[in-house]
Design a protein around this motif. Structure first.
Motif, mmCIF file in Angstrom:
data_model
loop_
_atom_site.group_PDB
_atom_site.id
_atom_site.type_symbol
_atom_site.label_atom_id
_atom_site.label_comp_id
_atom_site.label_asym_id
_atom_site.label_seq_id
_atom_site.Cartn_x
_atom_site.Cartn_y
_atom_site.Cartn_z
ATOM 1 N N ARG A 22 41.102 27.839 45.007
ATOM 2 C CA ARG A 22 41.076 27.760 43.545
ATOM 3 C C ARG A 22 41.962 28.857 42.941
ATOM 4 O O ARG A 22 42.713 28.620 42.001
ATOM 5 N N ILE A 23 41.895 30.058 43.515
ATOM 6 C CA ILE A 23 42.736 31.164 43.050
ATOM 7 C C ILE A 23 44.208 30.855 43.316
ATOM 8 O O ILE A 23 45.064 31.069 42.455
ATOM 9 N N ALA A 24 44.512 30.350 44.496
ATOM 10 C CA ALA A 24 45.900 30.007 44.833
ATOM 11 C C ALA A 24 46.447 28.936 43.897
ATOM 12 O O ALA A 24 47.603 29.015 43.466
ATOM 13 N N ALA A 25 45.628 27.963 43.566
ATOM 14 C CA ALA A 25 46.069 26.906 42.644
ATOM 15 C C ALA A 25 46.340 27.479 41.259
ATOM 16 O O ALA A 25 47.331 27.107 40.607
ATOM 17 N N ALA A 26 45.494 28.404 40.819
ATOM 18 C CA ALA A 26 45.704 29.031 39.515
ATOM 19 C C ALA A 26 46.967 29.892 39.516
ATOM 20 O O ALA A 26 47.686 29.934 38.518
ATOM 21 N N ARG A 27 47.242 30.529 40.640
ATOM 22 C CA ARG A 27 48.498 31.293 40.739
ATOM 23 C C ARG A 27 49.691 30.345 40.706
ATOM 24 O O ARG A 27 50.700 30.632 40.056
ATOM 25 N N ALA A 28 49.577 29.240 41.417
ATOM 26 C CA ALA A 28 50.687 28.289 41.512
ATOM 27 C C ALA A 28 51.029 27.663 40.162
ATOM 28 O O ALA A 28 52.210 27.454 39.861
ATOM 29 N N ASP A 29 50.014 27.367 39.368
ATOM 30 C CA ASP A 29 50.314 26.755 38.068
ATOM 31 C C ASP A 29 50.336 27.779 36.924
ATOM 32 O O ASP A 29 50.345 27.430 35.754
ATOM 33 N N HIS A 30 50.369 29.070 37.319
ATOM 34 C CA HIS A 30 50.531 30.183 36.366
ATOM 35 C C HIS A 30 49.421 30.228 35.318
ATOM 36 O O HIS A 30 49.666 30.617 34.171
ATOM 37 N N THR A 31 48.187 29.864 35.698
ATOM 38 C CA THR A 31 47.069 29.948 34.768
ATOM 39 C C THR A 31 46.092 31.064 35.125
ATOM 40 O O THR A 31 45.104 31.259 34.429
#
Length: 59
Positions: free
Chosen positions: A34-43
């Motif tokens: 979940r953290i990696a996805a938030a980093r990837a989409d800059h949120t």
């Protein structure tokens, strides 16, 4: 009125993150994802719950 709607939307998003993190405590890889996805989409900068978890769950 729009300011209140925006604030409520932000609070709702944070509560969703809290609920998700609490639900995934037995699966820390899911929280890392979940953290990696938030980093990837800059949120990540807009998601304080995940920001606080990130330093404690390095990749």
């Amino acid at each position: 009125m729009e300011a209140w709607e925006s604030l409520l939307s932000d609070v709702e998003s944070e509560l969703i993150d809290v609920e998700a993190v609490l639900g995934e405590l037995d699966d820390l890889d899911a929280v890392r994802s979940r953290i990696a996805a938030a980093r990837a989409d800059h949120t990540l900068t807009h998601r304080p719950v995940l920001q606080r978890c990130a330093p404690h769950l390095p990749n």
